[in-house]
Design an enzyme around this catalytic site. Sequence first.
Site, PDB file in Angstrom:
ATOM      1  N   ARG A 122      34.777  17.531  51.390  1.00 51.17           N
ATOM      2  CA  ARG A 122      34.343  16.141  51.547  1.00 51.17           C
ATOM      3  C   ARG A 122      35.483  15.188  51.856  1.00 51.17           C
ATOM      4  O   ARG A 122      35.273  13.994  51.982  1.00 51.17           O
ATOM      5  CB  ARG A 122      33.751  15.625  50.235  1.00 51.17           C
ATOM      6  CG  ARG A 122      32.498  16.294  49.806  1.00 51.17           C
ATOM      7  CD  ARG A 122      32.174  15.866  48.378  1.00 51.17           C
ATOM      8  NE  ARG A 122      31.155  16.744  47.828  1.00 51.17           N
ATOM      9  CZ  ARG A 122      29.933  16.364  47.551  1.00 51.17           C
ATOM     10  NH1 ARG A 122      29.553  15.140  47.725  1.00 51.17           N
ATOM     11  NH2 ARG A 122      29.064  17.224  47.072  1.00 51.17           N
ATOM     12  N   LYS A 128      37.636  45.156  42.292  1.00 48.51           N
ATOM     13  CA  LYS A 128      38.890  45.644  41.696  1.00 48.51           C
ATOM     14  C   LYS A 128      39.030  47.141  41.949  1.00 48.51           C
ATOM     15  O   LYS A 128      38.088  47.896  41.728  1.00 48.51           O
ATOM     16  CB  LYS A 128      38.903  45.376  40.185  1.00 48.51           C
ATOM     17  CG  LYS A 128      39.122  43.906  39.839  1.00 48.51           C
ATOM     18  CD  LYS A 128      39.262  43.730  38.340  1.00 48.51           C
ATOM     19  CE  LYS A 128      39.225  42.273  37.945  1.00 48.51           C
ATOM     20  NZ  LYS A 128      40.522  41.635  37.854  1.00 48.51           N
ATOM     21  N   HIS A 131      33.634  39.485  41.120  1.00 45.77           N
ATOM     22  CA  HIS A 131      34.916  39.964  41.676  1.00 45.77           C
ATOM     23  C   HIS A 131      35.386  41.255  40.996  1.00 45.77           C
ATOM     24  O   HIS A 131      36.201  41.981  41.555  1.00 45.77           O
ATOM     25  CB  HIS A 131      35.992  38.872  41.657  1.00 45.77           C
ATOM     26  CG  HIS A 131      36.611  38.603  40.330  1.00 45.77           C
ATOM     27  ND1 HIS A 131      36.028  37.806  39.379  1.00 45.77           N
ATOM     28  CD2 HIS A 131      37.780  39.022  39.788  1.00 45.77           C
ATOM     29  CE1 HIS A 131      36.818  37.745  38.320  1.00 45.77           C
ATOM     30  NE2 HIS A 131      37.891  38.473  38.533  1.00 45.77           N
ATOM     31  N   LYS A 176      29.602  33.108  41.369  1.00 43.24           N
ATOM     32  CA  LYS A 176      29.030  32.886  40.058  1.00 43.24           C
ATOM     33  C   LYS A 176      29.434  31.500  39.533  1.00 43.24           C
ATOM     34  O   LYS A 176      30.440  30.982  40.006  1.00 43.24           O
ATOM     35  CB  LYS A 176      29.460  33.988  39.099  1.00 43.24           C
ATOM     36  CG  LYS A 176      30.893  33.832  38.573  1.00 43.24           C
ATOM     37  CD  LYS A 176      31.217  34.883  37.572  1.00 43.24           C
ATOM     38  CE  LYS A 176      31.372  34.335  36.188  1.00 43.24           C
ATOM     39  NZ  LYS A 176      32.609  33.633  35.888  1.00 43.24           N
ATOM     40  N   ASP A 192      30.018  33.603  30.686  1.00 45.58           N
ATOM     41  CA  ASP A 192      31.163  33.604  31.600  1.00 45.58           C
ATOM     42  C   ASP A 192      31.648  35.027  31.912  1.00 45.58           C
ATOM     43  O   ASP A 192      32.080  35.303  33.027  1.00 45.58           O
ATOM     44  CB  ASP A 192      32.312  32.791  30.968  1.00 45.58           C
ATOM     45  CG  ASP A 192      33.503  32.639  31.901  1.00 45.58           C
ATOM     46  OD1 ASP A 192      33.294  32.204  33.045  1.00 45.58           O
ATOM     47  OD2 ASP A 192      34.637  32.957  31.483  1.00 45.58           O
ATOM     48  N   LYS A 241      46.598  40.682  27.497  1.00 46.69           N
ATOM     49  CA  LYS A 241      45.597  40.931  28.536  1.00 46.69           C
ATOM     50  C   LYS A 241      45.396  42.431  28.623  1.00 46.69           C
ATOM     51  O   LYS A 241      46.366  43.178  28.844  1.00 46.69           O
ATOM     52  CB  LYS A 241      46.104  40.380  29.877  1.00 46.69           C
ATOM     53  CG  LYS A 241      45.094  40.506  31.007  1.00 46.69           C
ATOM     54  CD  LYS A 241      45.569  39.750  32.242  1.00 46.69           C
ATOM     55  CE  LYS A 241      44.676  39.980  33.454  1.00 46.69           C
ATOM     56  NZ  LYS A 241      43.423  39.243  33.412  1.00 46.69           N
ATOM     57  N   GLU A 295      41.499  38.760  27.366  1.00 45.78           N
ATOM     58  CA  GLU A 295      42.378  37.886  28.135  1.00 45.78           C
ATOM     59  C   GLU A 295      43.352  37.210  27.195  1.00 45.78           C
ATOM     60  O   GLU A 295      42.967  36.809  26.098  1.00 45.78           O
ATOM     61  CB  GLU A 295      41.570  36.813  28.852  1.00 45.78           C
ATOM     62  CG  GLU A 295      40.683  37.356  29.934  1.00 45.78           C
ATOM     63  CD  GLU A 295      39.900  36.237  30.592  1.00 45.78           C
ATOM     64  OE1 GLU A 295      40.475  35.556  31.437  1.00 45.78           O
ATOM     65  OE2 GLU A 295      38.729  36.040  30.237  1.00 45.78           O
ATOM     66  N   HIS A 309      30.747  40.433  34.467  1.00 43.14           N
ATOM     67  CA  HIS A 309      31.791  41.457  34.581  1.00 43.14           C
ATOM     68  C   HIS A 309      31.564  42.642  33.629  1.00 43.14           C
ATOM     69  O   HIS A 309      31.663  43.798  34.035  1.00 43.14           O
ATOM     70  CB  HIS A 309      33.163  40.847  34.307  1.00 43.14           C
ATOM     71  CG  HIS A 309      33.451  39.620  35.131  1.00 43.14           C
ATOM     72  ND1 HIS A 309      33.016  39.478  36.428  1.00 43.14           N
ATOM     73  CD2 HIS A 309      34.125  38.474  34.852  1.00 43.14           C
ATOM     74  CE1 HIS A 309      33.420  38.307  36.905  1.00 43.14           C
ATOM     75  NE2 HIS A 309      34.084  37.675  35.966  1.00 43.14           N
TER      76      HIS A 309
HETATM   77  C1  BG6 Z   1      36.136  34.746  35.776  1.00 46.90           C
HETATM   78  C2  BG6 Z   1      35.859  33.939  34.533  1.00 46.90           C
HETATM   79  O1  BG6 Z   1      34.937  35.169  36.352  1.00 46.90           O
HETATM   80  O2  BG6 Z   1      36.914  35.897  35.421  1.00 46.90           O
HETATM   81  C3  BG6 Z   1      37.152  33.526  33.872  1.00 46.90           C
HETATM   82  O3  BG6 Z   1      35.108  32.774  34.868  1.00 46.90           O
HETATM   83  C4  BG6 Z   1      38.035  34.734  33.616  1.00 46.90           C
HETATM   84  O4  BG6 Z   1      36.908  32.838  32.654  1.00 46.90           O
HETATM   85  C5  BG6 Z   1      38.183  35.570  34.876  1.00 46.90           C
HETATM   86  O5  BG6 Z   1      39.286  34.269  33.181  1.00 46.90           O
HETATM   87  C6  BG6 Z   1      38.893  36.888  34.575  1.00 46.90           C
HETATM   88  O6  BG6 Z   1      39.186  37.548  35.777  1.00 46.90           O
HETATM   89  P1  BG6 Z   1      40.379  38.602  35.866  1.00 46.90           P
HETATM   90  O7  BG6 Z   1      40.291  39.111  37.261  1.00 46.90           O
HETATM   91  O8  BG6 Z   1      41.636  37.820  35.599  1.00 46.90           O
HETATM   92  O9  BG6 Z   1      40.132  39.632  34.826  1.00 46.90           O
END
Ligand code: BG6
Length: 485
Positions: free
Chosen positions: A46, A177, A173, A143, A230, A340, A211, A235
């Site tokens: 925009r 991976k 996503h 998403k 989320d 992580k 995470e 995932h």
């Molecule tokens: C996203 C979530 O879909 O995935 C985030 O909205 C999260 O909250 C992220 O941090 C994690 O992705 P990855 O690839 O870092 O494991």
Amino acid sequence: METIPCDFTIFGVLGDLSQRNLLPSLYQLEKADLLHPETRVIGVARHDLSQEAFIEEIRGKLQAFVREPLETEPTERLLAKMRYVLVNLDVPEEYKRLVGLVDPQQRVLVSYLSVAPTLFGAICTGLEQAGLVTPNTRVVLEKPIGRNLATSQEINDLVARVFSERQVYRIDHYLGKETVMNLLALRFANSIFTTNWDHNTIDHVQITVAEEVGIGSRWGYFDQAGQLRDMVQNHLMQILTLVAMEPPVNLHDDSLRNEKLKVLKALRPITAKNIDKRVVRGQYGPGFIKGKAVPGYLEEHGGHPASSTETFVAIRVDIDNWRWAGVPFYLRTGKAMACKRSEVVINYKPLPHNIFFNSSRSLPANKLIIRLQPDEGVEIEMLNKVPGLSDGLRLQRTMLDLSFSEAFGKERIAGAYERLILEVMQGKQALFICREEVESSWHWIDSIQAAWAKTNEPPKPYPAGSWGPVASVALLARDEREWEE
Ligand code: BG6
């Protein structure tokens, strides 16, 4: 790899997802010569920006978000492909500005909707009214697709008024991976695992997606969502289905998706009656991560002290089908955790009889540990005889450890979005979520949300930098099991 010319349109080109993931991925694809020379990238937003200002803006984003020094040649090749167009997404007439920049009569047109889902309907209608929807047009949905079954159906209905399911690419996503995809190779390319993958040999499965980062500046979005929506709805459900599904007949679009869908449909519902034994909700308080003091969720920037949104979830999932009868899957995911780490741990059943009793009172069962990220690899925990003449047959736990970086060299592992962008350009849908999958997953998640609403219990606190609330340990201890640490 054969490439095709494509008009790749990013709605929300200056947004967070685009700058962090889409633009760096396009750079990597360009660098690897995987974008056709005639491909065009059209950025839509925009802001009132000239073409020159846009290019400088994108150059800055690439410098900031590509995790290596930018190479001049691919950067300039990519920038030369890029055009900017200002469109107010809720004004249908403005979509005409795209006409002339894209050509869906002759070329593939990918419209990547990297914007809030409330705009999905308006964008689809705008594209249609501008005459840009042809059989060559594909739409990519990011998403979250809704916040429950009802809202996801609304969004899917709006999109379906314009696009057939064959044209819709819903992104998770995690499916892009490398290591998540390797679950398919591990399971279906190795006979030792094809035969040892059910209730006869497996005791239980653990899936952890931890995470280290907290919510940071994303409070506004996250507080409305929570960790269940989320991370689990998408995932963790995807990892679960890949681990649990039956062998697909091939890797074509529907074969894979149909098998995953069957798993989602077999998930035992969680209700207000059993939720206290099946699910743990947590929220991080202040703590220390890698020796550094970090704030709790409520003290993060933009936070308010009354929030009861969960930042951690652990769930015992039961799959009611032949293969998995009596085999619980324990899922756990959280923000601001000790480190992580994403992994799947397959815990095999103990042996029925111990012939080594004199030297080893118990025989720990085998484990298959699939490390998804970081330090990707596969480990098998097994027992071996300690070498030597004395002590009889003394056993010791040992690791068979396949580290991907050692086995395949230190080559850069392609990012998830790179793979997914390529797949959509090539018209392959297997790594995208079909409507029924999203809706089945929401259906199951809704049962947990409803049970939470009924019981109205606040989330259990855990210190940032830990592995979650104590109740998460109790969830497994109740079944005489413990988390892999
Ligand atoms: C996203 C979530 O879909 O995935 C985030 O909205 C999260 O909250 C992220 O941090 C994690 O992705 P990855 O690839 O870092 O494991």
